[in-house]
Design a protein around this motif. Structure first.
Motif, PDB file in Angstrom:
ATOM      1  N   SER A  39       0.819  -1.218   0.000  1.00 34.59           N
ATOM      2  CA  SER A  39       0.000   0.000   0.000  1.00 34.59           C
ATOM      3  C   SER A  39       0.845   1.258   0.000  1.00 34.59           C
ATOM      4  CB  SER A  39      -0.888   0.024   1.244  1.00 34.59           C
ATOM      5  OG  SER A  39      -1.826  -1.015   1.168  1.00 34.59           O
ATOM      6  N   SER A  40       2.081   1.119   0.488  1.00 36.85           N
ATOM      7  CA  SER A  40       2.847   2.358   0.619  1.00 36.85           C
ATOM      8  C   SER A  40       4.247   2.193   0.059  1.00 36.85           C
ATOM      9  CB  SER A  40       2.944   2.753   2.084  1.00 36.85           C
ATOM     10  OG  SER A  40       3.836   1.874   2.727  1.00 36.85           O
ATOM     11  N   ARG A  41       4.850   3.324  -0.194  1.00 37.93           N
ATOM     12  CA  ARG A  41       6.192   3.312  -0.751  1.00 37.93           C
ATOM     13  C   ARG A  41       7.172   3.654   0.363  1.00 37.93           C
ATOM     14  NH1 ARG A  41       9.858   6.219  -1.799  1.00 37.93           N
ATOM     15  NH2 ARG A  41      11.350   5.966  -3.504  1.00 37.93           N
ATOM     16  N   GLU A  42       7.409   2.672   1.228  1.00 40.87           N
ATOM     17  CA  GLU A  42       8.365   2.908   2.315  1.00 40.87           C
ATOM     18  C   GLU A  42       9.751   2.536   1.814  1.00 40.87           C
ATOM     19  OE1 GLU A  42       8.538   3.881   5.618  1.00 40.87           O
ATOM     20  OE2 GLU A  42       6.518   4.722   5.425  1.00 40.87           O
ATOM     21  N   GLU A  43      10.670   3.454   1.992  1.00 40.70           N
ATOM     22  CA  GLU A  43      11.993   3.235   1.411  1.00 40.70           C
ATOM     23  C   GLU A  43      12.666   1.977   1.946  1.00 40.70           C
ATOM     24  OE1 GLU A  43      14.181   6.807   0.685  1.00 40.70           O
ATOM     25  OE2 GLU A  43      16.053   5.776   1.165  1.00 40.70           O
ATOM     26  N   ARG A  44      12.521   1.771   3.272  1.00 40.55           N
ATOM     27  CA  ARG A  44      13.235   0.609   3.837  1.00 40.55           C
ATOM     28  C   ARG A  44      12.666  -0.691   3.286  1.00 40.55           C
ATOM     29  NH1 ARG A  44      10.681   0.047   9.886  1.00 40.55           N
ATOM     30  NH2 ARG A  44       8.681   0.962   9.344  1.00 40.55           N
ATOM     31  N   ASP A  45      11.329  -0.732   3.005  1.00 39.86           N
ATOM     32  CA  ASP A  45      10.730  -1.935   2.430  1.00 39.86           C
ATOM     33  C   ASP A  45      11.267  -2.177   1.028  1.00 39.86           C
ATOM     34  OD1 ASP A  45       9.266  -2.338   4.674  1.00 39.86           O
ATOM     35  OD2 ASP A  45       7.453  -1.355   3.920  1.00 39.86           O
ATOM     36  N   LEU A  46      11.354  -1.085   0.272  1.00 47.37           N
ATOM     37  CA  LEU A  46      11.882  -1.166  -1.094  1.00 47.37           C
ATOM     38  C   LEU A  46      13.291  -1.740  -1.086  1.00 47.37           C
ATOM     39  CD1 LEU A  46      11.007   2.124  -2.989  1.00 47.37           C
ATOM     40  CD2 LEU A  46      10.947  -0.175  -3.921  1.00 47.37           C
ATOM     41  N   VAL A  47      14.139  -1.132  -0.252  1.00 50.21           N
ATOM     42  CA  VAL A  47      15.544  -1.540  -0.190  1.00 50.21           C
ATOM     43  C   VAL A  47      15.642  -3.002   0.218  1.00 50.21           C
ATOM     44  CG1 VAL A  47      17.697  -1.204   1.076  1.00 50.21           C
ATOM     45  CG2 VAL A  47      16.379   0.772   0.301  1.00 50.21           C
ATOM     46  N   CYS A  48      14.885  -3.344   1.271  1.00 49.43           N
ATOM     47  CA  CYS A  48      14.930  -4.708   1.800  1.00 49.43           C
ATOM     48  C   CYS A  48      14.477  -5.716   0.742  1.00 49.43           C
ATOM     49  CB  CYS A  48      14.039  -4.773   3.028  1.00 49.43           C
ATOM     50  SG  CYS A  48      14.201  -6.295   3.929  1.00 49.43           S
ATOM     51  N   SER A  49      13.392  -5.392   0.024  1.00 53.97           N
ATOM     52  CA  SER A  49      12.858  -6.310  -0.987  1.00 53.97           C
ATOM     53  C   SER A  49      13.871  -6.554  -2.087  1.00 53.97           C
ATOM     54  CB  SER A  49      11.580  -5.739  -1.607  1.00 53.97           C
ATOM     55  OG  SER A  49      10.606  -5.563  -0.617  1.00 53.97           O
ATOM     56  N   TYR A  50      14.462  -5.462  -2.561  1.00 48.87           N
ATOM     57  CA  TYR A  50      15.428  -5.635  -3.652  1.00 48.87           C
ATOM     58  C   TYR A  50      16.665  -6.364  -3.173  1.00 48.87           C
ATOM     59  CZ  TYR A  50      12.826  -3.166  -7.188  1.00 48.87           C
ATOM     60  OH  TYR A  50      11.884  -2.828  -8.106  1.00 48.87           O
ATOM     61  N   ASP A  51      17.052  -6.117  -1.915  1.00 46.04           N
ATOM     62  CA  ASP A  51      18.193  -6.848  -1.360  1.00 46.04           C
ATOM     63  C   ASP A  51      17.919  -8.349  -1.345  1.00 46.04           C
ATOM     64  OD1 ASP A  51      19.646  -4.612  -1.030  1.00 46.04           O
ATOM     65  OD2 ASP A  51      19.376  -4.432   1.143  1.00 46.04           O
ATOM     66  N   LEU A  52      16.665  -8.691  -1.097  1.00 51.64           N
ATOM     67  CA  LEU A  52      16.316 -10.106  -1.014  1.00 51.64           C
ATOM     68  C   LEU A  52      16.120 -10.707  -2.414  1.00 51.64           C
ATOM     69  CD1 LEU A  52      13.843 -10.087   2.004  1.00 51.64           C
ATOM     70  CD2 LEU A  52      16.117 -11.107   1.919  1.00 51.64           C
ATOM     71  N   GLY A  53      16.064  -9.877  -3.438  1.00 49.52           N
ATOM     72  CA  GLY A  53      15.976 -10.393  -4.812  1.00 49.52           C
ATOM     73  C   GLY A  53      14.586 -10.350  -5.412  1.00 49.52           C
ATOM     74  N   VAL A  54      13.763  -9.400  -4.986  1.00 52.71           N
ATOM     75  CA  VAL A  54      12.417  -9.298  -5.545  1.00 52.71           C
ATOM     76  C   VAL A  54      12.509  -8.964  -7.037  1.00 52.71           C
ATOM     77  CG1 VAL A  54      11.924  -6.822  -5.268  1.00 52.71           C
ATOM     78  CG2 VAL A  54      10.100  -8.503  -4.900  1.00 52.71           C
TER      79      VAL A  54
END
Lengths: 151, 477
Positions: A97-112
């Motif tokens: 629902s939201s564009r939280e930077e830490r979620d973005l960073v974490c997701s891409y770090d995990l390989g989303v």
């Protein structure tokens, strides 16, 4: 008949599920969607255990993950999928629902494979889901089936 | 070096030595004076005794006018080495005999003078009557003695005094060296402790106490103050820790809150929006215009709610986001901002007037946000003006504090509501007149105050508004 390209939709909100299915229906993709309501169920489905024990469905060509879910959240599901050599090639799209930077960073770090912020405007939401479905289920070439089947 | 700047150890030694020196000098001087006086008297007495003896011996020589006897008697004075000369005068006052016999005439007075002995220039000389029986005067004896004895004595005393002074001084010095420690040691130890504390800021050290005198009292008071400071410090540290923990906790809660807001408040909004649109899609044909309008309003309200949530989250983020300080070229910032605003101008005619702007110290992204907010406001509130005029520049500068301004000829506002202008969700215009959520200026104020500056506005209804804010000029600029 060609093999059904399944989409696993992990979403705890029934309303979001309905709206997403409504959007996918426009491209007749809805019947290929397996809906689970939390992260634990999503993992059960992928590992064919719990209520999905004995399930013989082919592996999904796409996993749509809601970030905030009961029991196991989207981030943890993503982490387990990408950490598992047998599952890591399945494309995973994080929907939130939201564009939280830490979620973005974490997701891409995990390989989303993609990260989508659900638009508030329904028209936009439908458009996003539709495009996601079309791209991953129809346009994108999934990893070789043999690779996924014999795990 | 002045005494007051000497180290206390040397100061004490100097004081003790000075005092003992003066006392010794005074003692010696009075002793000298006393000796001088008594010795003079003694010398006079000795000389007159000698004179009496010689005079007694000379009575026969004078009575019988025997020159040889007289000469012999006078010659016997040889034994007295301080007697320089002597003479006998007869009753008439004529020189009868002299000693030494070959002495020059000027060494002897030509005639006897008044009886008695007097100190002359480096000499003690005088006359003694030569009397036979009770008062039969036969003549006068003259004796002249040099001061050799006096000087000899003085030399001896001087040597003794110098020796005594030297020894006393040495003893005083050694004693003072040893005794001054009694006083200087506690003071020095106190001073050393104070210096160590000032240098290392270590308030756990304590000065060693050496006695129960005033210095001991001072040491006690000093240590007590240290304990107090240490306690206050620890208190302060503990409180800072507590407050920091509280702040961190509050910050965490705030973060959790805004995270939750951004997720959980948006979901139902999306649902309302989704179902409203589905309803429109599925039942649109059967609805009358009124119902379609209701759906449209519901949909628009949801969109607005979404904007409000976005702005609120953005505002909350502004307060927390870490500042990245650098030198910011405001002129470039304004150009970029104006370029980005073209889409909002819808082909309107806007006359821009940009005065020279300096380099300032700050976070480029945050300062850009300030200009975006102020300039987009200016564009928005000049809607309907032809031409719209928007001006930027430096209003004044004092003590490195720059006052910047953004001026427009738009709708302005009533100054009596000026204090509301920068509050969150505070608006001075109706949503129908000018759209907006009322977060932009609150954001601008938050950013400027995080830069240590102030922001304020001056305006009048329908006569435009001027926004002022202060920033610090960059060192490089």
């Amino acid at each position: 008949m060609a093999e059904i390209k399944r989409i696993l939709l992990a979403e705890d909100s029934k309303k979001d599920v309905e709206l997403a299915l409504e959007a996918l229906e426009e491209h007749h993709l809805a019947n290929a969607v397996i809906v689970v309501h939390d992260g634990a169920e999503a993992l059960d489905y992928l590992y064919r255990r719990g209520k999905f024990a004995g399930n013989t469905d082919t592996r999904p060509v796409l996993v749509l993950l809601d970030l905030k879910m009961p029991k196991v959240d989207g981030m943890e599901v993503l982490r387990q999928i990408k950490a598992d050599p047998d599952l890591k090639r399945i494309p995973v799209v994080m929907m939130t629902s939201s564009r939280e930077e830490r979620d973005l960073v974490c997701s891409y770090d995990l390989g989303v494979n993609a990260y989508v912020v659900k638009p508030v405007k329904f028209v936009d939401f439908v458009e996003s889901v539709k495009q996601l479905g079309v791209f991953w289920a129809l346009i994108n070439e999934p990893p070789p089936a043999s690779d996924i089947k014999h795990l | 070096m002045a005494l007051k700047n000497l180290p206390i150890r040397r100061k004490l030694t100097a004081i003790i030595l000075g005092t003992s020196g003066v006392v010794l000098l005074l003692t010696c001087a009075s002793f000298f004076a006393y000796e001088f006086l008594t010795f003079r008297q003694t010398t006079v007495r000795q000389l007159s005794t000698l004179a009496e003896v010689v005079a007694d011996n000379s009575t026969a020589a004078l009575a019988f006018e025997n020159h040889n006897d007289a000469k012999e008697i006078l010659n016997s004075l040889k034994a007295e080495k301080h007697i320089v000369s002597a003479a006998l005068y007869d009753r008439e006052g004529k020189l009868f005999s002299q000693y030494p016999a070959d002495g020059p005439a000027y060494a002897f007075p030509s005639a006897p003078e008044k009886d008695g002995f007097r100190f002359g220039h480096a000499h003690l000389a005088g006359f003694q009557p030569v009397v036979q029986g009770v008062n039969k005067r036969l003549g006068t004896l003259y004796l002249n003695s040099d001061m050799g004895a006096v000087y000899e004595r003085f030399r001896l005393y001087g040597a003794i005094a110098a020796l005594v002074m030297a020894v006393s001084f040495l003893v005083a010095y050694v004693l003072s060296r040893a005794l001054q420690k009694q006083i200087s040691h506690p003071i020095l130890s106190l001073a050393e402790t104070a210096r160590a504390i000032a240098e290392r800021r270590d308030y756990s050290v304590r000065a060693a106490k050496t006695g129960e005198d005033e210095l001991g009292l001072l040491t006690d008071a000093f240590n007590q103050m240290l304990t107090e400071i240490q306690k206050l410090n620890q208190d302060l540290e503990r409180r800072v820790h507590e407050r920091t923990a509280q702040l961190e906790e509050a910050n965490k809660e705030m973060e959790a809150f805004s995270y939750s807001v951004s997720h959980d408040l948006r979901a139902p909004l999306r649902h309302v929006q989704g179902y409203v649109e589905l309803l429109g899609k599925h039942a649109g044909d059967t609805l009358n215009d009124k119902c379609r309008r209701y759906l449209k309003i519901a949909s628009e309200s949801v969109t607005q709610m979404g904007d409000l949530i976005d702005d609120l989250l953005n505002f909350a983020r502004m307060g927390r986001v870490e500042m990245r300080q650098s030198s910011v070229d405001l002129e470039k910032l304004v150009q970029e901002t104006v370029a980005g605003l073209q889409s909002e101008m819808n082909g309107r005619k806007v006359v821009w007037k940009h005065g020279p702007l300096p380099q300032v110290q700050g976070d480029p992204a945050l300062l850009k946000q300030v200009f975006v907010n102020l300039l987009s406001n200016a564009v928005k509130y000049t809607r309907g003006r032809d031409p719209a005029q928007i001006e930027t520049g430096v209003a004044s500068e004092s003590n490195g504090e720059l006052v910047m301004f953004v001026r427009d000829n738009g709708a302005g506002f009533d100054m009596q509501y000026a204090d509301k202008l920068f509050g969150v969700f505070q608006r001075l215009h109706g949503a129908e007149e000018f759209e907006g959520t009322g977060v932009g200026l609150a954001n601008a104020r938050r950013i400027i105050s995080r830069h240590g500056g102030r922001i304020w506005a001056e305006a009048a209804v329908n006569s435009g508004a001027t926004f002022y804010f202060t920033l610090t000029r960059s060192q490089k600029g």
